[in-house]
Write an enzyme that holds these catalytic residues in place. Structure first.
Site, PDB file in Angstrom:
ATOM      1  N   GLY A 229     -10.229  -3.184   2.686  1.00 56.88           N
ATOM      2  CA  GLY A 229      -9.446  -3.068   3.735  1.00 56.88           C
ATOM      3  C   GLY A 229      -9.483  -1.665   4.558  1.00 56.88           C
TER       4      GLY A 229
ATOM      5  N   THR B  95       0.831  -1.298   0.036  1.00 56.20           N
ATOM      6  CA  THR B  95      -0.019   0.007  -0.039  1.00 56.20           C
ATOM      7  C   THR B  95       1.119   1.328   0.016  1.00 56.20           C
ATOM      8  OG1 THR B  95      -1.707  -0.974   1.265  1.00 56.20           O
ATOM      9  CG2 THR B  95      -1.698   1.063   1.390  1.00 56.20           C
TER      10      THR B  95
ATOM     11  N   THR C 244      -0.296   1.275   6.755  1.00 53.55           N
ATOM     12  CA  THR C 244      -0.003   0.331   5.904  1.00 53.55           C
ATOM     13  C   THR C 244      -0.083  -0.878   6.620  1.00 53.55           C
ATOM     14  OG1 THR C 244       1.393  -0.955   4.289  1.00 53.55           O
ATOM     15  CG2 THR C 244       2.432   0.766   5.868  1.00 53.55           C
TER      16      THR C 244
END
Ligand code: GLY
Length: 306
Positions: free
Chosen positions: A203, A173, A224
């Site tokens: 997510g 990410t 992340t």
């Protein structure tokens, strides 16, 4: 005599994900270039939101990270992307989830923030808005061999999925935070999800308070890692609350990450910048590609922040 408040120094921080895979030299170079662009943006009078968006766009376009062009595919073979952006003065935010076929989910998030009354738009309606806004297309190719069939769909339901995510470590990410000389803050993130995910899975990245948070009275955070754990722990808002209570970024990050690991065996990394310009980059994973710059010397980009 009243104590003078320090004048904030414009500053940008960036990450290309935390995981179990060592970042490549091209990823590190790309992060450096994005930091330079982001800082230039602040220096030439653009807002922290502009700086965060431009840095994330640069990474989305590169194809080197799990975001934008380089997004992972869900088990039906499609890339579905999530992103969010937030600014700390008015607490305005925008986000998109399950976006298909557009290169810059972060721009869709920004337009949702600026041009709608909403915070989060999902799926085909997000695609329609992105088309309406004239955002750049990503050539949309369905994987020639869809990854989901009867055999491996059983695997995805297996409780060992989380361990598998960890072994694959594909959490690349991307995200950024920025502060201008007036002390205004912004944060953003963009992702193609995680390895081995069911179609429709979303997510932490598009969820304000989980993956991203910015508040000028506290700080700016971009996360992340394994989204399911970051959502359950409400990570970004948790850290912002600690900053608001006067904790240093390092102490807040260490505390929240430690709780994430001990309570729910989560995995994550974070950028955390407070309203005075102090910052920390921390991760529970073996690696995290990230960096920072305040215009002095050269931008710093590293693969670990012990
Ligand atoms: N942190 C990215 C995701 O879990 O989707």
């Amino acid at each position: 005599m009243p104590k003078s408040t320090p004048i904030p120094t414009p500053r940008v921080l960036i990450h290309g994900g935390a995981g179990s895979r060592q970042p490549t030299p091209s990823q590190s170079m790309c992060l450096t270039e994005a930091l330079i662009g982001g800082y230039e943006s602040l220096k030439t009078g653009h807002s922290p939101l502009d700086a965060a968006e431009s840095m994330i766009c640069y990474l989305e376009k590169s194809g080197l990270f799990n975001a934008g062009r380089g997004s992972l595919r869900q088990l039906d073979g499609f890339q579905r992307m999530d992103a969010s952006i937030m600014e700390g003065q008015s607490l305005s935010a925008g986000a998109v989830a399950g976006l298909e076929g557009y290169l810059h989910p972060i721009c869709a998030a920004r337009r949702i923030m600026a041009d709608t009354d909403h915070v989060l738009i999902v799926g085909r309606h997000a695609n329609r808005l992105a088309r309406h806004f004239g955002l750049a297309r990503l050539v949309h190719r369905k994987s020639s061999t869809p990854l989901m069939n009867k055999r491996n769909s059983r695997n995805t339901l297996n409780p060992k999925s989380q361990a598998l995510y960890r072994q694959l470590g594909l959490y690349d990410t991307v995200g950024a935070v920025a502060m201008d000389r007036a002390g205004h803050l912004a944060a953003g993130a963009s992702t193609g999800g995680v390895a081995v995910m069911l179609p429709g899975r979303v997510g932490d990245t598009p969820l304000i308070g989980a993956g991203v948070y910015a508040d000028d009275t506290a700080g700016a955070i971009s996360m992340t890692g394994l989204g399911e754990s970051i959502i359950r722990a409400g990570m970004a808002k948790h850290m912002a609350i600690l900053l608001g209570l006067g904790w240093t970024p390092l102490k807040a990050a260490n505390y929240a990450l430690k709780a994430l690991v001990s309570r729910i065996q989560g995995e994550a990394g974070c950028l955390i910048l407070d309203r005075t310009g102090r910052f920390a980059i921390r991760h529970t994973t073996p690696w995290m590609s990230a960096g920072y710059w305040n215009g002095c010397g050269k931008p710093v980009v590293k693969s670990r922040f012990p």
